[in-house]
Design a protein around this motif. Structure first.
Motif, PDB file in Angstrom:
ATOM      1  N   SER A 139       0.820  -1.212   0.000  1.00 40.75           N
ATOM      2  CA  SER A 139       0.000   0.000   0.000  1.00 40.75           C
ATOM      3  C   SER A 139       0.854   1.263   0.000  1.00 40.75           C
ATOM      4  CB  SER A 139      -0.922  -0.015   1.219  1.00 40.75           C
ATOM      5  OG  SER A 139      -1.662   1.181   1.294  1.00 40.75           O
ATOM      6  N   ILE A 140       1.861   1.286   0.865  1.00 43.57           N
ATOM      7  CA  ILE A 140       2.701   2.486   0.969  1.00 43.57           C
ATOM      8  C   ILE A 140       3.607   2.622  -0.246  1.00 43.57           C
ATOM      9  CG2 ILE A 140       4.498   3.593   2.349  1.00 43.57           C
ATOM     10  CD1 ILE A 140       3.243   2.196   4.804  1.00 43.57           C
ATOM     11  N   ALA A 141       4.119   1.502  -0.762  1.00 47.61           N
ATOM     12  CA  ALA A 141       4.962   1.553  -1.954  1.00 47.61           C
ATOM     13  C   ALA A 141       4.193   2.113  -3.140  1.00 47.61           C
ATOM     14  CB  ALA A 141       5.497   0.161  -2.282  1.00 47.61           C
ATOM     15  N   ARG A 146       7.038   3.229  -5.453  1.00 44.42           N
ATOM     16  CA  ARG A 146       8.171   2.334  -5.242  1.00 44.42           C
ATOM     17  C   ARG A 146       7.722   0.877  -5.321  1.00 44.42           C
ATOM     18  NH1 ARG A 146      11.870   5.147  -0.450  1.00 44.42           N
ATOM     19  NH2 ARG A 146      11.953   7.223  -1.382  1.00 44.42           N
ATOM     20  N   THR A 147       6.786   0.621  -6.220  1.00 48.66           N
ATOM     21  CA  THR A 147       6.234  -0.719  -6.332  1.00 48.66           C
ATOM     22  C   THR A 147       7.244  -1.693  -6.915  1.00 48.66           C
ATOM     23  OG1 THR A 147       5.313  -0.161  -8.499  1.00 48.66           O
ATOM     24  CG2 THR A 147       3.877   0.120  -6.585  1.00 48.66           C
ATOM     25  N   LEU A 148       7.063  -2.967  -6.579  1.00 50.33           N
ATOM     26  CA  LEU A 148       7.872  -4.064  -7.116  1.00 50.33           C
ATOM     27  C   LEU A 148       6.957  -4.891  -7.997  1.00 50.33           C
ATOM     28  CD1 LEU A 148       9.672  -5.130  -3.796  1.00 50.33           C
ATOM     29  CD2 LEU A 148      10.513  -3.564  -5.566  1.00 50.33           C
ATOM     30  N   ASP A 149       7.127  -4.802  -9.293  1.00 48.01           N
ATOM     31  CA  ASP A 149       6.200  -5.429 -10.239  1.00 48.01           C
ATOM     32  C   ASP A 149       6.726  -6.776 -10.697  1.00 48.01           C
ATOM     33  OD1 ASP A 149       4.254  -6.036 -12.027  1.00 48.01           O
ATOM     34  OD2 ASP A 149       4.692  -4.414 -13.442  1.00 48.01           O
ATOM     35  N   ASP A 150       6.058  -7.850 -10.254  1.00 43.77           N
ATOM     36  CA  ASP A 150       6.396  -9.192 -10.737  1.00 43.77           C
ATOM     37  C   ASP A 150       5.202  -9.834 -11.426  1.00 43.77           C
ATOM     38  OD1 ASP A 150       4.760  -9.763  -8.631  1.00 43.77           O
ATOM     39  OD2 ASP A 150       6.166 -11.077  -7.576  1.00 43.77           O
ATOM     40  N   GLY A 151       4.250  -8.988 -11.843  1.00 45.80           N
ATOM     41  CA  GLY A 151       3.079  -9.488 -12.541  1.00 45.80           C
ATOM     42  C   GLY A 151       1.883  -9.723 -11.652  1.00 45.80           C
ATOM     43  N   SER A 153      -0.818  -8.623  -8.389  1.00 48.84           N
ATOM     44  CA  SER A 153      -1.582  -7.412  -8.094  1.00 48.84           C
ATOM     45  C   SER A 153      -0.920  -6.545  -7.042  1.00 48.84           C
ATOM     46  CB  SER A 153      -2.995  -7.792  -7.622  1.00 48.84           C
ATOM     47  OG  SER A 153      -3.678  -8.524  -8.610  1.00 48.84           O
ATOM     48  N   LEU A 154      -0.120  -7.152  -6.169  1.00 52.25           N
ATOM     49  CA  LEU A 154       0.501  -6.437  -5.076  1.00 52.25           C
ATOM     50  C   LEU A 154       2.011  -6.479  -5.204  1.00 52.25           C
ATOM     51  CD1 LEU A 154      -1.644  -7.826  -2.112  1.00 52.25           C
ATOM     52  CD2 LEU A 154      -1.969  -5.676  -3.336  1.00 52.25           C
ATOM     53  N   SER A 155       2.676  -5.539  -4.514  1.00 54.68           N
ATOM     54  CA  SER A 155       4.131  -5.543  -4.461  1.00 54.68           C
ATOM     55  C   SER A 155       4.580  -6.494  -3.360  1.00 54.68           C
ATOM     56  CB  SER A 155       4.657  -4.126  -4.169  1.00 54.68           C
ATOM     57  OG  SER A 155       4.445  -3.272  -5.264  1.00 54.68           O
ATOM     58  N   PHE A 156       5.191  -7.602  -3.743  1.00 54.49           N
ATOM     59  CA  PHE A 156       5.603  -8.608  -2.783  1.00 54.49           C
ATOM     60  C   PHE A 156       7.089  -8.497  -2.493  1.00 54.49           C
ATOM     61  CE2 PHE A 156       1.612 -10.395  -3.928  1.00 54.49           C
ATOM     62  CZ  PHE A 156       1.242 -11.258  -2.900  1.00 54.49           C
ATOM     63  N   LEU A 157       7.424  -8.424  -1.207  1.00 53.29           N
ATOM     64  CA  LEU A 157       8.808  -8.547  -0.797  1.00 53.29           C
ATOM     65  C   LEU A 157       9.116 -10.029  -0.619  1.00 53.29           C
ATOM     66  CD1 LEU A 157       8.925  -5.714   1.889  1.00 53.29           C
ATOM     67  CD2 LEU A 157      10.327  -5.783  -0.169  1.00 53.29           C
ATOM     68  N   GLY A 158      10.193 -10.490  -1.225  1.00 52.87           N
ATOM     69  CA  GLY A 158      10.545 -11.895  -1.108  1.00 52.87           C
ATOM     70  C   GLY A 158      10.892 -12.282   0.313  1.00 52.87           C
ATOM     71  N   GLY A 159      10.812 -13.575   0.600  1.00 52.35           N
ATOM     72  CA  GLY A 159      11.133 -14.048   1.938  1.00 52.35           C
ATOM     73  C   GLY A 159      11.269 -15.555   1.956  1.00 52.35           C
ATOM     74  N   ALA A 196       9.984 -11.000   9.914  1.00 53.31           N
ATOM     75  CA  ALA A 196      10.992 -10.055  10.399  1.00 53.31           C
ATOM     76  C   ALA A 196      11.818  -9.509   9.241  1.00 53.31           C
ATOM     77  CB  ALA A 196      11.893 -10.743  11.424  1.00 53.31           C
ATOM     78  N   HIS A 197      12.183 -10.402   8.317  1.00 56.35           N
ATOM     79  CA  HIS A 197      12.946  -9.961   7.141  1.00 56.35           C
ATOM     80  C   HIS A 197      12.139  -8.967   6.313  1.00 56.35           C
ATOM     81  CE1 HIS A 197      13.789 -10.412   2.778  1.00 56.35           C
ATOM     82  NE2 HIS A 197      15.027 -10.216   3.181  1.00 56.35           N
ATOM     83  N   ARG A 198      10.844  -9.231   6.117  1.00 59.58           N
ATOM     84  CA  ARG A 198      10.005  -8.337   5.325  1.00 59.58           C
ATOM     85  C   ARG A 198       9.872  -6.965   5.991  1.00 59.58           C
ATOM     86  NH1 ARG A 198       6.605 -13.042   3.407  1.00 59.58           N
ATOM     87  NH2 ARG A 198       6.850 -12.988   1.140  1.00 59.58           N
ATOM     88  N   ILE A 199       9.755  -6.964   7.304  1.00 62.37           N
ATOM     89  CA  ILE A 199       9.639  -5.691   8.020  1.00 62.37           C
ATOM     90  C   ILE A 199      10.900  -4.857   7.829  1.00 62.37           C
ATOM     91  CG2 ILE A 199       9.499  -4.643  10.312  1.00 62.37           C
ATOM     92  CD1 ILE A 199       7.702  -7.049  11.109  1.00 62.37           C
ATOM     93  N   ILE A 200      12.050  -5.494   8.002  1.00 64.81           N
ATOM     94  CA  ILE A 200      13.320  -4.771   7.867  1.00 64.81           C
ATOM     95  C   ILE A 200      13.552  -4.351   6.420  1.00 64.81           C
ATOM     96  CG2 ILE A 200      15.834  -4.988   8.071  1.00 64.81           C
ATOM     97  CD1 ILE A 200      15.284  -6.975  10.402  1.00 64.81           C
ATOM     98  N   ALA A 201      13.357  -5.277   5.475  1.00 68.07           N
ATOM     99  CA  ALA A 201      13.580  -4.963   4.060  1.00 68.07           C
ATOM    100  C   ALA A 201      12.596  -3.906   3.577  1.00 68.07           C
ATOM    101  CB  ALA A 201      13.447  -6.235   3.222  1.00 68.07           C
ATOM    102  N   GLY A 202      11.348  -4.013   4.002  1.00 70.96           N
ATOM    103  CA  GLY A 202      10.353  -3.037   3.589  1.00 70.96           C
ATOM    104  C   GLY A 202      10.671  -1.653   4.114  1.00 70.96           C
ATOM    105  N   TYR A 203      11.123  -1.578   5.357  1.00 70.32           N
ATOM    106  CA  TYR A 203      11.465  -0.281   5.946  1.00 70.32           C
ATOM    107  C   TYR A 203      12.590   0.385   5.158  1.00 70.32           C
ATOM    108  CZ  TYR A 203      13.201   3.143   9.305  1.00 70.32           C
ATOM    109  OH  TYR A 203      13.627   4.294   9.899  1.00 70.32           O
ATOM    110  N   HIS A 204      13.613  -0.392   4.854  1.00 72.38           N
ATOM    111  CA  HIS A 204      14.767   0.176   4.128  1.00 72.38           C
ATOM    112  C   HIS A 204      14.394   0.497   2.688  1.00 72.38           C
ATOM    113  CE1 HIS A 204      17.879  -0.136   7.185  1.00 72.38           C
ATOM    114  NE2 HIS A 204      17.417  -1.341   7.504  1.00 72.38           N
ATOM    115  N   ALA A 205      13.511  -0.295   2.075  1.00 70.85           N
ATOM    116  CA  ALA A 205      13.110  -0.028   0.695  1.00 70.85           C
ATOM    117  C   ALA A 205      12.301   1.256   0.578  1.00 70.85           C
ATOM    118  CB  ALA A 205      12.287  -1.199   0.147  1.00 70.85           C
ATOM    119  N   LEU A 206      11.620   1.637   1.643  1.00 74.89           N
ATOM    120  CA  LEU A 206      10.774   2.840   1.608  1.00 74.89           C
ATOM    121  C   LEU A 206      11.475   4.090   2.122  1.00 74.89           C
ATOM    122  CD1 LEU A 206       7.450   1.202   2.883  1.00 74.89           C
ATOM    123  CD2 LEU A 206       7.926   1.994   0.569  1.00 74.89           C
ATOM    124  N   ARG A 207      12.676   3.950   2.638  1.00 74.48           N
ATOM    125  CA  ARG A 207      13.387   5.117   3.177  1.00 74.48           C
ATOM    126  C   ARG A 207      13.825   6.067   2.063  1.00 74.48           C
ATOM    127  NH1 ARG A 207      17.712   4.182   7.844  1.00 74.48           N
ATOM    128  NH2 ARG A 207      17.420   6.436   7.845  1.00 74.48           N
TER     129      ARG A 207
END
Length: 207
Positions: A139-141, A146-151, A153-159, A196-207
């Motif tokens: 939502s914030i991306a 700052r969306t991640l488009d892999d085809g 509907s949503l921007s998914f952070l890998g994990g 935990a990885h998604r929280i950290i990666a998402g925070y840094h990706a949105l900074r």
């Protein structure tokens, strides 16, 4: 962990099946509904300890879940029209199915093997945190471009824990219900680590 590689390998076969299903009376939303219904059926039959039926319904549900997206993209490419309604319905149905199957397996193994419930509660908590993290990021991306488009509907952070891994683990529960709560402990740790990885990666990706 290996979700992206599996989706890449299945992309062409799923597109072929989607082309076969491309009939006016078959819509992506109807396929999503079929997947949701089958998934709920798997949860109920797992609670009743009908493990083989539950496994077959679970796998059929996930096949349906893999087909609604390719059909939707095929229709959008042909008509030039696309909305977010189908993607919203799809992700909501996934959450309902995942949560329901955890509850169904917990009830089934609890009755059949006197297994404790707390490992499955940990899995549900991990699912909740994991889902909150990637939905909030998506939502914030979108808002900050700052969306991640892999085809999808949503921007998914890998994990570590994604769709393919979830299918495998839920299948293992139904194949080896006597080990269900042990599997749940390990899975809760994996999903929690992924969250935990998604929280950290998402925070840094949105900074």
């Amino acid at each position: 962990m290996f979700d992206a590689q599996i989706r890449e390998k299945l992309e062409q076969p799923l597109a072929v099946v989607a082309a076969y299903l491309d009939r006016s009376w078959i819509t992506p939303d109807r396929i999503t509904t079929v997947g949701l219904t089958l998934g709920l059926g798997s949860a109920v039959t797992a609670a009743l300890q009908w493990w083989t039926i539950a496994l077959l319904l679970w796998l059929a549900s996930r096949i349906a879940d893999g087909l609604d997206g390719p059909l939707a993209r095929r229709r959008a490419a042909r008509t030039g029209h696309s909305s977010g309604a189908g993607g919203f319905y799809d992700i909501t149905a996934d959450f309902v199915v995942y949560g329901s199957t955890v509850v169904g397996v917990a009830i089934g193994v609890g009755i059949a093997y006197d297994a404790p419930m707390w490992p499955f509660l940990l899995v549900l908590l991990a699912y909740y945190i994991n889902g909150a993290a990637f939905l909030a990021f998506s939502s914030i991306a979108e808002r900050y471009d700052r969306t991640l488009d892999d085809g999808r509907s949503l921007s998914f952070l890998g994990g570590l824990a994604e769709g393919a891994e979830t299918i495998v683990v839920h299948s293992l529960w139904l194949l080896f219900p006597m080990l269900g709560w042990y599997i749940a402990v390990v899975w809760a740790i994996v999903v929690g680590t992924s969250a935990a990885h998604r929280i950290i990666a998402g925070y840094h990706a949105l900074r």
